[in-house]
Design a protein around this motif. Structure first.
Motif, short mmCIF file in Angstrom:
data_model
loop_
_atom_site.label_atom_id
_atom_site.label_comp_id
_atom_site.label_asym_id
_atom_site.label_seq_id
_atom_site.Cartn_x
_atom_site.Cartn_y
_atom_site.Cartn_z
N ASN A 66 -8.48 3.80 -4.39
CA ASN A 66 -7.88 3.34 -3.13
C ASN A 66 -8.92 3.05 -2.06
OD1 ASN A 66 -5.13 3.83 -4.16
ND2 ASN A 66 -5.75 5.98 -4.02
N VAL A 119 -7.23 10.23 -1.06
CA VAL A 119 -6.04 9.83 -0.31
C VAL A 119 -5.04 10.98 -0.11
CG1 VAL A 119 -4.69 9.01 -2.30
CG2 VAL A 119 -4.46 7.87 -0.07
N SER A 161 -3.50 4.47 4.69
CA SER A 161 -3.62 3.07 5.11
C SER A 161 -4.52 3.06 6.32
CB SER A 161 -2.25 2.49 5.48
OG SER A 161 -1.79 3.09 6.68
N ALA A 211 -4.17 0.06 0.18
CA ALA A 211 -4.68 0.98 -0.85
C ALA A 211 -4.38 0.39 -2.21
CB ALA A 211 -4.01 2.34 -0.69
N GLY A 267 -9.71 5.96 2.19
CA GLY A 267 -8.78 6.00 1.07
C GLY A 267 -9.21 6.77 -0.17
N GLY A 322 0.81 -1.21 0.00
CA GLY A 322 0.00 0.00 0.00
C GLY A 322 0.84 1.26 0.00
#
Ligand SMILES: Cc1cc2nc3c(=O)[nH]c(=O)nc-3n(C[C@H](O)[C@H](O)[C@H](O)COP(=O)(O)OP(=O)(O)OC[C@H]3O[C@@H](n4cnc5c(N)ncnc54)[C@H](O)[C@@H]3O)c2cc1C
Ligand code: SF4
Lengths: 92, 559
Positions: free
Chosen positions: B307, B490, B522, B406, B487, B111
């Motif tokens: 994500n 992001v 994350s 992600a 996410g 991620g």
């Protein structure tokens, strides 16, 4: 003698007094006129009648919870920290 | 300074408070209506399926997650609530912090990395814990987390359940795959005994055991508490669905458009606009992404909506040899933290294990399902009563939150289908990578071993005809939605590959912020809201200090 209460007691394993104390006998008698035994048990144990809960009291008085000795979630609170203790044995 | 906050949920309520306390004029536009508390409790009791959104008032104009359209290989299974207070009304209230490692997931696992570290966020964790009111013991948390020296949570840790003690008496000190096991108290957003200098809001947790979806005692934190503390400069308008944010040719945001409705049952509405110096989107990860996409803003990186991650949760369930008294008190008061890190993280997703105190309620629908099973088997009368008592009183579950990395392919887009207001419904393309599936499988194996150590009778089963069933390496598995979506806008250190900067400010628009779990690069293995709340307070501090002096000292009563 009340045939519905007698049958219910026999099916559920709860005494006539225990059933009456729920305050639901009249409501359930009316609902369960042509019910199968399994439906009568489901109604008493879970408060569910053919897919719906007829009243919040039906949920709160569900016998499955009484058999276990706990209140149905969101109905009565055992008090702060009560969950720490070893559960008391159920009466049977 | 005129701020418009979109969404009076968890993040929006917190930010509006800090801004209001610092003299901003704040307008909060909230899509949903208000729900009366007593009505919601009553609706919960009378609902056949006691799912998270059930007690709450819903409107046709502002549908909740049930209007999502799934298009990917797996269903996105987490609900969210559009009502005043947001999903923060229905949440469970479990509030572990993220680990320092969780901010560097690209380096040690899969991620993305965060542009900030645990240390940058630590003071805001403390501020959030005091604002929300968290019950936990700092020394106990220090067993697995760097909590600042001398820090006290505002309330003492809640008493552990009897089940926790039974589990701890067996597993503490033992190990699985080289991880030493320890049952650790979980921080809780529900009222315990306060430390000196803290006055709890609401009653002491009385053990109603229905925290999710509703605490009858109002012992659990909800954003309504923060709203009650708003200063007079914060104005809330409910039933206002924001459907567009406007920017000028230089990228500066100028105003928002919204649709106002009166009636719960139709899409009839009127249209309005509101000018703003700064706009803060706090409409939940999926709705924030939807709104940015509808507005055509903030997407020079092409990462808006991408994500999308959550915690695919694995449930396992078993019977203890002795009665443990489930369904008394909170859903989970402890967990096993040992699998949240370690070198395996390079190969498979890490996980956190919650010790679940509500029997098989979530996993199997107990006690209704047990009753049905025994009745079908022909049990009647005393035999039935005894069987139900015997079965349910020994139930417990392990609820495992598995990290999901992600992945840009997991994304929110705008569906062609429209809602009652004529706005596009969110379309979700969601999947689980092998990294996640390997994590779920590893979690299952650890649960198997825990059950063996506890001499518990394992009843876990996943069947092909059940929702979200799949097989991995020939093993049946299933996942549940934890409600932790993130996410979708992001955060990162470069405008090229992220939507917001470390302050949750959109790279493309100097006065547009998108806050909430959508900013998180994350999720680690902890329930995300305390981290999201800390981020929100950090953003509020930044907004205030980029205008006047910082507020952290003033805002945080934490030592
Ligand atoms: C069942 C369940 C249990 C959970 N338990 C936990 C837990 O124990 N611990 C934890 O950390 N997290 C938990 N969560 C997650 C937690 O609820 C979320 O992380 C949190 O609520 C997200 O906050 P938010 O402010 O981003 O969104 P929300 O709280 O959902 O608030 C968003 C608000 O924006 C409004 N809105 C949406 N669209 C618009 C629009 N177009 N215009 C105006 N307003 C709009 C919504 O009506 C809502 O009020 C749980 C979630 C669920 C579903
Ligand atoms: S256990 Fe009961 S009183 Fe405590 S927070 Fe949950 S619902 Fe509220």
């Amino acid at each position: 003698m009340d045939a519905f209460v007698e049958l219910s007691a026999e099916l559920t394993g709860f005494s006539a007094e225990e059933l009456r104390s729920t305050g639901l006998v009249e409501q359930y008698r009316a609902l369960a006129q042509d019910a199968s035994h399994a439906e009568i048990i489901e109604l008493w144990y879970t408060g569910v009648w053919r897919g719906v809960i007829p009243s919040s009291r039906a949920y709160a008085e569900g016998l499955a919870w009484k058999a276990v000795g706990v209140a149905p979630p969101g109905t009565r609170a055992p008090g702060f920290g009560s969950w720490e203790h070893r559960p008391r044995r159920s009466s049977l | 300074m005129r701020a418009v906050v979109v969404g009076a949920g968890f993040a929006g309520s917190l930010i509006a408070k800090v801004l209001g306390d610092n003299g901003f004029s704040v307008l909060v536009l909230e899509a949903g209506a208000d729900t009366d508390h007593d009505e919601a409790v009553e609706r919960f009791r009378a609902s056949r399926v006691k799912s998270p959104l059930r007690p709450y008032r819903t409107t046709v104009a502002a549908p909740s997650s049930d209007y999502l359209i799934n298009t990917g290989p797996f269903d996105y299974a987490s609900p969210y609530l559009r009502m005043n207070g947001g999903t923060g009304a229905a949440w469970t209230g479990i509030t572990p912090r993220m680990h320092p490692d969780d901010f560097r997931t690209a380096d040690i696992g899969r991620g993305r990395n965060w542009p900030i570290s645990y240390d940058d966020l630590e003071p805001y964790y403390r501020a959030a814990e005091w604002e929300i009111g968290i019950a936990a013991d700092a020394d106990e948390q220090r067993q697995h987390l760097p909590v600042a020296e001398g820090y006290r949570y505002p309330m003492h840790a809640l008493p552990r359940t009897y089940l926790d003690r039974v589990v701890a008496s067996v597993v503490d000190g033992a190990s699985i795959d080289g991880h030493e096991l320890l049952v650790v108290g979980t921080p809780q957003a529900r009222n315990g005994k306060p430390v000196d200098g803290y006055r709890p809001d609401g009653n002491l947790c009385a053990g109603y055991a229905s925290c999710v979806p509703i605490c009858p005692e109002q012992a659990k934190y909800t954003p309504h508490r923060t709203q009650k503390r708003w200063s007079g400069t914060v104005e809330l308008r409910t039933r206002c669905v924001v459907n567009r944010v406007h920017a000028d040719e230089f990228g500066r945001v100028t105003k928002v458009s919204y649709q106002r409705y009166e009636d719960d049952t139709t899409g009839r509405h009127t249209r309005h606009e509101e000018e703003a110096d700064v706009v803060i989107l706090a409409a939940h990860a999926i709705e924030n992404a939807k709104l940015l996409l509808m507005s055509g803003l903030a997407n020079s990186s092409d990462q808006v909506g991408r994500n999308l991650m959550d915690h695919p949760a694995l449930l396992t369930w078993a019977l203890m040899p002795q009665p443990v008294g489930p369904f008394r008190g909170p859903g989970s008061t402890t967990g096993i933290e040992a699998f949240r890190g370690g070198p395996e993280r390079g190969r498979r997703a890490p996980f956190r294990i919650e010790i679940g105190n509500w029997g098989w309620g979530w996993s199997a629908g107990s006690p209704d399902s047990d009753t049905a099973e025994f009745v079908a088997a022909g049990l009647r009368g005393t035999a039935l009563r005894r069987a139900v008592a015997e079965r349910v009183s020994r139930q417990f579950a392990l609820q495992v939150e598995v990290e999901q990395e992600a992945d840009p392919a997991n994304r929110v887009t705008l569906a062609a289908e429209r809602d009652a207001l004529g706005n596009p419904r969110p379309s979700l393309h969601y999947g689980l990578s092998d990294y996640v599936k390997d994590g779920l499988l590893a979690a299952k194996r650890v649960c198997d071993q825990l059950f063996e150590m506890l001499k518990a009778e394992d009843y876990t089963s996943y069947k092909p005809d059940e929702e979200r069933y799949f097989e991995h390496n020939g093993e049946p598995l299933r996942y549940w939605g934890a409600g932790h979506g993130g996410g979708t806008h992001v955060m990162g250190s470069s405008r090229r590959d992220s939507v917001v900067d470390q302050w949750q400010r959109c790279w493309d628009h100097p006065n547009l912020y998108a806050v909430g779990c959508g900013s998180m690069p994350s999720l680690g293995t902890s329930n995300p809201s305390i981290t999201m709340a800390a981020l929100a307070l950090r953003t509020a501090d930044h907004l205030v200090s980029s205008r006047v002096e910082g507020v952290l000292g003033k805002m945080s009563k934490a030592p």
